[in-house]
Design an enzyme around this catalytic site. Structure first.
Site, PDB file in Angstrom:
ATOM      1  N   HIS A 164       0.680  -0.999  -0.058  1.00  0.00           N
ATOM      2  CA  HIS A 164       0.005   0.137  -0.111  1.00  0.00           C
ATOM      3  C   HIS A 164       0.946   1.202  -0.070  1.00  0.00           C
ATOM      4  O   HIS A 164       0.537   2.419  -0.367  1.00  0.00           O
ATOM      5  CB  HIS A 164      -0.888  -0.136   1.160  1.00  0.00           C
ATOM      6  CG  HIS A 164      -1.926  -1.026   0.974  1.00  0.00           C
ATOM      7  ND1 HIS A 164      -3.408  -0.650   0.820  1.00  0.00           N
ATOM      8  CD2 HIS A 164      -1.839  -2.430   1.135  1.00  0.00           C
ATOM      9  CE1 HIS A 164      -4.116  -1.617   0.776  1.00  0.00           C
ATOM     10  NE2 HIS A 164      -3.326  -2.912   1.036  1.00  0.00           N
ATOM     11  N   ASP A 372       3.529   9.404  -0.882  1.00  0.00           N
ATOM     12  CA  ASP A 372       2.261   8.755  -0.559  1.00  0.00           C
ATOM     13  C   ASP A 372       2.170   7.534  -1.524  1.00  0.00           C
ATOM     14  O   ASP A 372       2.302   7.675  -2.768  1.00  0.00           O
ATOM     15  CB  ASP A 372       1.074   9.631  -0.535  1.00  0.00           C
ATOM     16  CG  ASP A 372       0.116   9.185   0.549  1.00  0.00           C
ATOM     17  OD1 ASP A 372       0.040   8.251   0.754  1.00  0.00           O
ATOM     18  OD2 ASP A 372      -0.690  10.177   0.830  1.00  0.00           O
TER      19      ASP A 372
END
Ligand code: ADQ
Length: 466
Positions: A164, A372
């Site tokens: 992720h 991110d």
């Protein structure tokens, strides 16, 4: 149809959508498909000794609970294991390094030992629960060695892994003393998924240069006597669900309250976990630049920054908190008026049901992480907009989402002036351009939503290499 077994560090209470992106995404897909979700309960056994795990009788048992179509199977961790595996290796080594923050990493060898030990225990506890044709889907950086531990116990299932968070470039990865072991562990999976093409490329460069893996085409690589497939699967949101949330009573109330409260102001919004990867101090500095260089925004633009508490036991998180308190205080002190505060900084969790109304009432969202994996807030902001009069997204080019959301205003968050300029452009963008950009952004997040993501990952995992 094979059963789906999801493994992640934490399982979530599926009745309450939690703040973490992983929990939100998995809760939605598991409820639809049914199956087993295995992970740490969140409980810590205070008096336990990590060494006791050698003695099977002292290990935590597996607790199971049924929620709708999903069986939750959880285990507890001893304090020592929690500190080494979770606080230590996961959040003080892998998280900073994978977000390119070598300066924040703490390479304590005891962390690596604890990480390995807990992954072994996860494998030992999970193995008896598996049926031969289960599809196993392992999530995130806490569990990189899990497949190799399962294989060591004889597991033949197809096992997929999804990262992720970002995959760093090879030279940054190589700073982790155990980098070779980590990368070799990935070859025990059948499929390794990344958020973006950039992450996938970093993986390919690493395995070809450092592990001398051979590319077999179509994302397949062979090394260490195994074949693994690697691909990018950008995670999405449940667009319909988020839009429905906007239309509930809570959603409408929140929207009306914010619109009334800020009827004379331009509202900007940021919603993040308080994490150094999210670029929050840089964002406040960019907002300060906006007020300095575009004075028409004084007494007019208000930034609501929600930053929910996160991993407060890790030192770097205390630092970012102090930094934010001081930066927000300084902007308010320097620019604030009796009837206007430029920044409303809220260091608390906000209920998910309030987010769509808040997003819809905002003219601009600031999603400006320094790095991110994806960033789901960017997609939620788009989903929540009024198509007739949509707000604009200012998005960091270093968020995985930037590969897909090219119609947002992309910024370099390290460049405060450039970011301030983009915010000004967002605040003054003509309606027509906002509508056109929003239509394209919404189309993108609809095409590649959470259902697309789950289906694509699982379909690819089912495909055997010929
Ligand atoms: P996170 O770093 O937690 O997730 P993100 O994707 O931005 O980041 O957010 C996850 C979810 O949490 C969103 O649904 C958001 O609305 C919610 N959320 C965030 N802050 C909140 C707050 N202050 N109050 C209430 N809700 C909040 C990790 C990776 C990301 C990746 C996701 C999913 O770091 O890069 O996008 O996993 O893969």
């Amino acid at each position: 149809m094979p059963r789906l077994v999801v493994v992640s560090n934490r399982t979530a209470d599926l009745r309450k959508p939690a703040a973490g992106g992983l929990a939100v995404a998995l809760g939605e897909s598991l409820q639809q498909m049914g199956g087993l979700w295995f992970g740490w309960s969140g409980k810590i056994i205070e008096n336990g000794e990590a060494a006791h795990y050698e003695d099977d009788t002292a290990e935590s048992g597996v607790e199971t609970q049924r929620v709708g179509k999903v069986t939750l199977a959880t285990i507890d961790l001893t304090r020592a294991d929690h500190d080494a595996y979770y606080l230590g290796y996961s959040n003080d080594v892998l998280w900073p390094v994978f977000h390119y923050r070598l300066d924040l990493a703490n390479f304590d060898v005891r962390f690596a030992t604890g990480y390995k030990r807990v992954n072994q225990m996860f494998a030992r506890k999970l193995m008896p629960l598996l049926k031969p044709d289960d599809l196993v889907w392992v999530h995130d950086y806490h569990l990189i060695p899990l497949a190799s531990e399962l294989r060591a116990l004889g597991c033949k299932n197809r096992i997929g892994f999804f990262l992720h968070i970002p995959m760093p470039p090879p030279l940054i990865m190589a700073a982790i003393p155990e980098h070779e072991w980590l990368m070799r562990s990935l070859f025990a999976f059948d499929l390794v998924g990344f958020q973006s093409q950039a992450d996938l490329l970093h993986f390919c460069h690493y395995v070809e240069a450092e592990a001398h893996a051979k590319a077999l085409g179509d994302g397949y690589f062979t090394a260490f006597d195994r074949v693994v497939r690697a691909a990018a699967f950008p995670i999405g949101i449940d667009v319909d669900e988020f839009q429905r949330l906007a239309q509930t009573k809570d959603g409408i109330d929140m929207f009306n309250r914010m619109r009334d409260e800020y009827s004379r102001r331009k509202l900007l919004v940021g919603v993040d976990r308080l994490d150094y990867s999210k670029g929050l101090p840089h964002r406040i500095n960019a907002f300060r630049e906006l007020l300095e260089h575009y004075p028409e925004n004084r007494k007019s633009a208000t930034l609501i920054q929600i930053a929910s508490p996160s991993r407060e036991d890790v030192e770097a998180y205390g630092d970012i908190r102090r930094q934010m308190d001081s930066l927000c205080g300084a902007v308010n002190g320097d620019f604030g008026e009796l009837d206007w505060m430029p920044v409303r900084y809220i260091h608390r969790n906000v209920a998910r049901k309030r987010l769509p109304g808040l997003f819809r009432a905002s003219r601009v969202a600031l999603v400006t992480p320094l790095r991110d994996g994806m960033n789901l807030v960017a997609k939620e902001f788009i989903a929540a907009q009024d198509e007739e009069d949509p707000g604009m997204l200012v998005l960091s080019r270093f968020a995985g989402a930037a590969e897909q959301l090219t119609d947002a205003l992309l910024v370099n968050p390290y460049d405060a002036q450039g970011t301030a300029h983009a915010i000004q452009k967002a605040l003054t963008m003509p309606l027509n351009e906002r509508r056109n950009r929003h239509t394209r952004l919404l189309k993108k997040i609809r095409e590649q939503d959470i259902h697309w993501w789950t289906a694509r990952f699982l379909d690819t995992l089912r495909e055997e290499h010929q």
